[in-house]
Design a protein around this motif. Sequence first.
Motif, short mmCIF file in Angstrom:
data_model
loop_
_atom_site.label_atom_id
_atom_site.label_comp_id
_atom_site.label_asym_id
_atom_site.label_seq_id
_atom_site.Cartn_x
_atom_site.Cartn_y
_atom_site.Cartn_z
N PRO A 76 -29.70 46.83 -22.21
CA PRO A 76 -30.37 46.46 -20.95
C PRO A 76 -29.80 45.15 -20.41
N SER A 77 -29.65 45.10 -19.10
CA SER A 77 -29.24 43.85 -18.46
C SER A 77 -30.37 42.84 -18.57
N GLY A 78 -30.01 41.57 -18.63
CA GLY A 78 -31.02 40.51 -18.63
C GLY A 78 -31.41 40.08 -17.23
N ARG A 79 -30.91 40.80 -16.22
CA ARG A 79 -31.17 40.42 -14.84
C ARG A 79 -32.01 41.46 -14.11
N GLY A 80 -32.76 41.02 -13.13
CA GLY A 80 -33.45 41.90 -12.19
C GLY A 80 -34.29 42.95 -12.88
N SER A 81 -34.01 44.22 -12.58
CA SER A 81 -34.79 45.33 -13.12
C SER A 81 -34.38 45.70 -14.54
N ASP A 115 -20.44 39.29 -12.91
CA ASP A 115 -21.51 38.67 -12.15
C ASP A 115 -22.69 39.62 -11.94
N LEU A 116 -22.41 40.88 -11.66
CA LEU A 116 -23.47 41.83 -11.35
C LEU A 116 -24.44 41.99 -12.51
N ASN A 117 -23.92 42.10 -13.72
CA ASN A 117 -24.77 42.33 -14.88
C ASN A 117 -25.14 41.05 -15.61
N GLY A 118 -24.64 39.91 -15.13
CA GLY A 118 -25.07 38.63 -15.67
C GLY A 118 -24.59 38.35 -17.08
N ILE A 119 -23.36 38.80 -17.41
CA ILE A 119 -22.83 38.60 -18.76
C ILE A 119 -21.39 38.10 -18.69
N THR A 120 -20.95 37.49 -19.78
CA THR A 120 -19.56 37.06 -19.90
C THR A 120 -18.93 37.75 -21.10
N VAL A 174 -11.20 47.47 -21.30
CA VAL A 174 -12.65 47.36 -21.40
C VAL A 174 -13.22 47.36 -19.99
N VAL A 175 -14.15 48.29 -19.71
CA VAL A 175 -14.78 48.35 -18.39
C VAL A 175 -16.27 48.10 -18.54
N SER A 176 -16.87 47.54 -17.50
CA SER A 176 -18.31 47.25 -17.50
C SER A 176 -18.92 47.83 -16.24
N ARG A 177 -19.99 48.59 -16.39
CA ARG A 177 -20.65 49.24 -15.25
C ARG A 177 -22.16 49.17 -15.41
N THR A 178 -22.86 49.32 -14.30
CA THR A 178 -24.31 49.45 -14.30
C THR A 178 -24.66 50.92 -14.22
N VAL A 179 -25.55 51.40 -15.09
CA VAL A 179 -25.95 52.80 -15.08
C VAL A 179 -26.85 53.05 -13.89
N THR A 180 -26.44 53.94 -12.98
CA THR A 180 -27.24 54.29 -11.82
C THR A 180 -27.31 55.80 -11.70
N ARG A 185 -22.06 37.28 -23.85
CA ARG A 185 -23.15 36.31 -23.68
C ARG A 185 -23.76 36.44 -22.29
N PRO A 186 -25.01 36.02 -22.15
CA PRO A 186 -25.56 35.92 -20.78
C PRO A 186 -24.81 34.84 -20.01
N VAL A 187 -24.68 35.02 -18.70
CA VAL A 187 -24.08 33.99 -17.87
C VAL A 187 -24.87 32.70 -18.05
N GLY A 188 -24.18 31.59 -18.24
CA GLY A 188 -24.84 30.31 -18.49
C GLY A 188 -24.88 29.95 -19.96
N ASP A 189 -24.52 30.92 -20.82
CA ASP A 189 -24.48 30.65 -22.25
C ASP A 189 -23.14 31.08 -22.81
N ALA A 190 -22.08 30.84 -22.02
CA ALA A 190 -20.75 31.28 -22.42
C ALA A 190 -20.31 30.64 -23.72
N GLY A 191 -20.82 29.44 -24.01
CA GLY A 191 -20.41 28.76 -25.23
C GLY A 191 -21.15 29.22 -26.45
N GLY A 192 -22.21 30.05 -26.24
CA GLY A 192 -22.94 30.57 -27.39
C GLY A 192 -23.98 29.62 -27.93
N ASP A 193 -24.31 28.52 -27.20
CA ASP A 193 -25.28 27.57 -27.72
C ASP A 193 -26.67 28.17 -27.83
#
Length: 311
Positions: free
Chosen positions: A254-259, A126-131, A171-177, A289-297
């Motif tokens: 790069p994340s597709g969300r926020g900054s 959820d944080l990075n907006g990906i599935t 597999v781990v997912s993190r935001t670079v800070t 995929r970006p959240v909202g495009d989980a099916g790849g459409d």
Amino acid sequence: MSSSPPPGWYSDPSFPLTERWWDGTAWTDHRRQPEQPVQPVFQPQPPPGRGAGRTKVVALAVVGAVLVAGAVTGGVLLLGKDGDGGQETRTATTSPTSDADGNDSPSPTKPATASPTGDPSVVVDDLNGITFPIPDGWEDGDRSGEEDAVLVTDGTFDCPGEGGVCRGGVVVSRTVTGSDETSPKTLAENDIEDAANDAFDRDVLDRQPYDGITGHEVVGSGSVAVAGRAGYYVRWRVTTGAGPGGYVQSLVFPSGRGSEAPVLVRFAVDAGDDGPPVGDIDEIVEGIRPVGDAGGDGDTGGGVGSSLGPS
């Protein structure tokens, strides 16, 4: 003829479970959590010997409400005993609230962890907006005990080295800070050694489940499109003192969300029979995929050689 109450702490008419300072003529902006139930400014006290029973009931109700409100505001709900006999806790997420002047106040948010959705074939960061897709033999890593894990292989095995149990893949997912660096290439190249050490050198108990790393070979690196974004990956084949070693990969985009803060995804898979096919790494990358495009459409997948999106 009525007189104004004297200055003091009284029940806030807008938020009865808090106290607000009355300066003798008007409310100020000072508020506090009451140490004991208080009466509203304009509510008369009952005469001695009358209404005492009702006053006690109201006071107890207010105390109970304060305790409930404090538990939710603090963000932790106690849920009784867990399976190991300890106290289970769960983080609560609340919606933004407004104070008496109509100003929005921030609300607690869930930490950066994966969360399941109604689609059993993906895990959501959820944080990075990906599935992330869930390949055969993998499962949601949210309850695995692995820090920031979005995916883990199902089952564990005895580590070949210094005690403990190991997993075939994580597999781990993190935001670079904490860094001004934004180049996916630089970040991936700087991270890969740490990724290898975390996966195959020493664990959090300072043990060496694989008897340490004895060497590594760069087996892949380059630009890659991930969720429609231009990223970069580095992959090592690691050899260890015990066991077959494995593969680690650092992927940054790069994340597709926020900054658009950089997202770091680490892969670690055992190279022996207990590990998944190394090709699962590519399958997972191509399925992000970006959240909202989980099916790849939206055609926002990725993979080495894919068309790169905006950087």
